[in-house]
Design an enzyme around this catalytic site. Structure first.
Site, PDB file in Angstrom:
ATOM      1  N   TYR A  10      49.930  27.316  43.406  1.00 49.33           N
ATOM      2  CA  TYR A  10      50.808  27.867  44.434  1.00 49.33           C
ATOM      3  C   TYR A  10      51.542  26.726  45.132  1.00 49.33           C
ATOM      4  O   TYR A  10      50.963  25.936  45.847  1.00 49.33           O
ATOM      5  CB  TYR A  10      50.027  28.693  45.448  1.00 49.33           C
ATOM      6  CG  TYR A  10      49.113  29.739  44.851  1.00 49.33           C
ATOM      7  CD1 TYR A  10      49.367  30.305  43.593  1.00 49.33           C
ATOM      8  CD2 TYR A  10      47.980  30.164  45.538  1.00 49.33           C
ATOM      9  CE1 TYR A  10      48.523  31.254  43.056  1.00 49.33           C
ATOM     10  CE2 TYR A  10      47.133  31.119  44.999  1.00 49.33           C
ATOM     11  CZ  TYR A  10      47.401  31.667  43.766  1.00 49.33           C
ATOM     12  OH  TYR A  10      46.552  32.597  43.234  1.00 49.33           O
ATOM     13  N   PHE A  21      52.972  47.398  45.998  1.00 52.55           N
ATOM     14  CA  PHE A  21      53.446  48.739  45.671  1.00 52.55           C
ATOM     15  C   PHE A  21      52.660  49.801  46.444  1.00 52.55           C
ATOM     16  O   PHE A  21      53.214  50.801  46.916  1.00 52.55           O
ATOM     17  CB  PHE A  21      53.292  48.974  44.168  1.00 52.55           C
ATOM     18  CG  PHE A  21      54.409  49.786  43.560  1.00 52.55           C
ATOM     19  CD1 PHE A  21      55.269  50.546  44.332  1.00 52.55           C
ATOM     20  CD2 PHE A  21      54.596  49.790  42.185  1.00 52.55           C
ATOM     21  CE1 PHE A  21      56.295  51.285  43.752  1.00 52.55           C
ATOM     22  CE2 PHE A  21      55.619  50.527  41.591  1.00 52.55           C
ATOM     23  CZ  PHE A  21      56.460  51.275  42.378  1.00 52.55           C
TER      24      PHE A  21
END
Length: 336
Positions: free
Chosen positions: A64, A219
């Site tokens: 990351y 989502f």
């Protein structure tokens, strides 16, 4: 600190809160935003608030950034290192100039190089839980885990884990050194571990299970109504599950989940996280905002009846979601 419930992760002695905090979205990844634009101060405030709420289990990785995320975490925890449990990962090769090669590297010499870099970035002399991020297809898992075991023996790492591995790979690895945890994507939208033998294997071996992306990459929050809701640089635009017709078919399922959440007077996010808890996993929902962290933590107190669980899983049975969870290149790195 809050009295949030703790659980044993695996059978090697590691105890963690029932929920962790995924830190990936707090920095960019190779110049791409992860789940929208991040603000460093708000991210650090989120890590501090997590500790106040009893969520001291932080998940990061050298990938990351690369490396930026570990450095941000080190800033946030500098005054309280001993109060946090830090999980980080290696395996995506980062070169000496801090550039990602996108090659998976599990060679023993790289294991030693990667851990020293992570210790330096995190400004600590030990890592609580050190994961192999992805399996190197060119290096026997026994060799990689053997090198990780040496890190435990030297005190640089307390416990070791694997990410996105098959049941057979886990068995081979566990013979070399006990594996404390396996981290894999798991949510109402991604349930392949229920059917590929991994769940049964972790139970048999006494390995803990950490669910990443328990909100189905956002989502399941119910906030995403169109593919255009993603920023131009958001990596989710490249995921088949969020593209074209797939998006709208999956959105129909989200809308059904929202109805169930409303009937329990909770948010869809809380319902999704609580479901992963009910399945006996430790979810690490990622957020970079205090508000969402507080919402996520509240999920730890939600209880489902057997009937509610059955109903929820009938809405989204395993295999119902359409579209892969990664693009083709990234799926090739998943050790099925």
């Amino acid at each position: 600190m809050s009295s949030i419930k703790k659980v044993k992760l695996g059978n090697q002695g590691l105890e963690v809160p029932v929920e962790g905090l995924g830190c990936m979205g707090m920095t960019t990844l190779a110049g791409q935003d992860i789940y929208g634009t991040a603000d460093e101060q708000e991210s650090i405030a989120t890590i501090h608030r997590a500790l106040e709420l009893g969520i001291n289990f932080l998940d990061t990785a050298d990938l990351y950034g690369p490396l930026l995320n570990e450095r941000l975490v080190s800033k946030a925890i500098s005054a309280n290192r001993d109060k946090y449990l830090i999980a980080t990962k290696f395996g995506y090769e980062v070169g000496d100039n801090e550039e990602l090669t996108w090659r998976i590297n599990g060679r023993p010499d790289y294991v030693k190089k990667a851990v020293e870099r992570s210790l330096k970035n995190l400004k600590t002399d030990y890592i609580d839980l050190y994961y192999l991020h992805r399996v190197d297809p060119e290096t026997p898992i026994e060799d990689t885990v053997g090198a990780m075991a040496e890190l435990v023996q030297s005190g640089k790492v307390k416990y070791i884990g694997l990410s996105e591995v098959s049941a057979s790979t886990l068995r081979k690895a566990n013979l070399i050194h006990p594996i404390t945890a396996v981290q894999t994507e798991y949510s109402l939208f991604e349930r392949s571990v229920e059917t590929n033998g991994l769940f049964e294997t972790i139970s048999e071996l006494g390995v803990g299970f950490v669910s990443y992306s328990p909100l189905g990459r956002g989502f399941l929050t119910g906030d995403i109504k169109s593919p255009d809701d993603f920023d131009a640089k958001d990596f989710r635009r490249n995921i088949p599950r969020f593209q074209g017709e797939n998006f709208y078919k999956n959105l129909d399922l989200v809308n059904e989940i929202k109805i169930l959440a409303e009937s329990k007077h909770i948010t869809p996010s809380q319902l999704a996280i609580a479901w992963t808890l009910a399945k006996g996993t430790v979810p690490i929902p990622g957020t970079k905002r205090v508000k969402y962290l507080e919402d996520n933590v509240a999920a730890a107190s939600i209880v489902f009846s057997e009937e509610e669980l059955r109903h929820l899983e009938s809405i989204v049975p395993a295999g119902k979601i359409v579209g892969d969870r990664y693009d083709q290149t990234s799926m090739s790195g998943v050790n099925l």
